[in-house]
Design a protein around this motif. Structure first.
Motif, PDB file in Angstrom:
ATOM      1  N   UNK A   1      -6.351 -10.215  -8.159  1.00  8.55           N
ATOM      2  CA  UNK A   1      -7.346 -10.984  -7.578  1.00  8.55           C
ATOM      3  C   UNK A   1      -7.724 -10.467  -6.146  1.00  8.55           C
ATOM      4  N   UNK A   2      -9.325 -10.067  -5.995  1.00  5.35           N
ATOM      5  CA  UNK A   2      -9.143  -9.250  -4.685  1.00  5.35           C
ATOM      6  C   UNK A   2      -9.169 -10.255  -3.496  1.00  5.35           C
ATOM      7  N   UNK A   3      -9.364 -11.561  -3.640  1.00  2.17           N
ATOM      8  CA  UNK A   3      -9.177 -12.609  -2.306  1.00  2.17           C
ATOM      9  C   UNK A   3      -7.921 -13.004  -2.133  1.00  2.17           C
ATOM     10  N   UNK A   4      -6.930 -12.599  -3.000  1.00  4.42           N
ATOM     11  CA  UNK A   4      -5.434 -12.911  -2.757  1.00  4.42           C
ATOM     12  C   UNK A   4      -4.856 -12.523  -1.341  1.00  4.42           C
ATOM     13  N   UNK A   5      -4.288 -13.529  -0.602  1.00  2.00           N
ATOM     14  CA  UNK A   5      -3.828 -12.688   0.512  1.00  2.00           C
ATOM     15  C   UNK A   5      -2.116 -13.058   0.273  1.00  2.00           C
ATOM     16  N   UNK A   6      -1.534 -11.764   0.169  1.00  2.00           N
ATOM     17  CA  UNK A   6      -0.143 -11.683  -0.020  1.00  2.00           C
ATOM     18  C   UNK A   6       0.603 -11.076   1.376  1.00  2.00           C
ATOM     19  N   UNK A   7       1.754 -12.012   1.541  1.00  2.00           N
ATOM     20  CA  UNK A   7       2.429 -11.600   2.837  1.00  2.00           C
ATOM     21  C   UNK A   7       3.793 -11.777   2.554  1.00  2.00           C
ATOM     22  N   UNK A   8       4.430 -10.681   2.902  1.00  2.00           N
ATOM     23  CA  UNK A   8       5.808 -10.456   2.550  1.00  2.00           C
ATOM     24  C   UNK A   8       6.875 -10.101   3.924  1.00  2.00           C
ATOM     25  N   UNK A   9       8.077 -10.599   3.798  1.00  2.00           N
ATOM     26  CA  UNK A   9       8.790 -10.512   4.918  1.00  2.00           C
ATOM     27  C   UNK A   9       9.928  -9.308   4.367  1.00  2.00           C
ATOM     28  N   UNK A  10      10.286  -8.577   5.350  1.00  2.00           N
ATOM     29  CA  UNK A  10      11.268  -7.499   4.773  1.00  2.00           C
ATOM     30  C   UNK A  10      12.603  -7.712   5.626  1.00  2.00           C
ATOM     31  N   UNK A  11      13.661  -7.280   5.074  1.00  2.00           N
ATOM     32  CA  UNK A  11      14.856  -7.160   5.746  1.00  2.00           C
ATOM     33  C   UNK A  11      15.527  -5.887   5.132  1.00  2.00           C
ATOM     34  N   UNK A  12      16.227  -5.122   6.141  1.00  2.00           N
ATOM     35  CA  UNK A  12      16.648  -3.824   5.819  1.00  2.00           C
ATOM     36  C   UNK A  12      15.645  -2.951   4.956  1.00  2.00           C
ATOM     37  N   UNK A  13      14.355  -2.933   5.297  1.00  2.00           N
ATOM     38  CA  UNK A  13      13.287  -2.135   4.613  1.00  2.00           C
ATOM     39  C   UNK A  13      12.952  -2.687   3.220  1.00  2.00           C
ATOM     40  N   UNK A  14      13.615  -3.703   2.873  1.00  2.00           N
ATOM     41  CA  UNK A  14      13.285  -4.166   1.312  1.00  2.00           C
ATOM     42  C   UNK A  14      12.559  -5.676   1.482  1.00  2.00           C
TER      43      UNK A  14
END
Length: 173
Positions: free
Chosen positions: A35-48
């Motif tokens: 869906x084009x209006x979805x905001x997805x936010x990820x947090x990384x640890x050690x590049x993953x």
């Protein structure tokens, strides 16, 4: 977003929600990412990717100009739980949503987690209000003061969320 990043996000949700719900939530996450209006936010640890949260438009039919989002799914892979990933993800997300002029964020979630970030129970309707058996699980975070008070009436989430079983809290008592 490339396919390997999408797969990493889906895997976080599979692992976070476990055998009982993991596949269904991963499929929901995949649908939301399309869906084009979805905001997805990820947090990384050690590049993953260690955690991911998504926000999609949430509309009050009688107040379509009030900018609201629905928070879901929110997951942290088991090996990163309890290490601040969820907190970082929520703080980063709230700051981002505030920066784009979001009025309010709604979540149907764990009543002991989301209040840590300012969410409070709300009497605003879900798309399936008769299925809300745990009222304290339906919460809102007001990002622009006074915006929630004027909201009321029927609500609509994006298509992947408009399935009654996703709003039925009777299984989580």
């Amino acid at each position: 977003m490339n396919r390997s990043e999408t797969e990493a996000i889906l895997n976080v949700h599979r692992l976070a929600f476990g055998e009982a719900e993991g596949e269904e939530i991963a499929q929901l996450a995949e649908d939301l990412l399309e869906h084009p209006e979805t905001i997805s936010i990820s947090v990384r640890r050690m590049g993953q990717i260690a955690g991911n949260v998504m926000f999609t438009p949430f509309v009050f039919e009688d107040q379509p100009d009030v900018k609201c989002y629905l928070l879901a799914p929110c997951g942290v892979s088991p090996e990163h739980q309890g290490l601040g990933v969820g907190r970082e993800m929520m703080e980063t997300s709230i700051n981002h949503l505030r920066s784009i002029g979001t009025d309010a964020v709604f979540v149907l979630g764990v009543p002991t987690f989301y209040p840590l970030f300012g969410f409070v129970p709300t009497d605003k309707e879900t798309p399936y209000p008769n299925l809300l058996t745990i009222p304290e699980a339906w919460m809102v975070l007001e990002l622009i003061a006074g915006s929630v008070e004027k909201l009321g009436g029927k609500t609509i989430a994006i298509a992947p969320f408009m399935h009654a079983h996703l709003w039925d809290t009777s299984q989580h008592g």
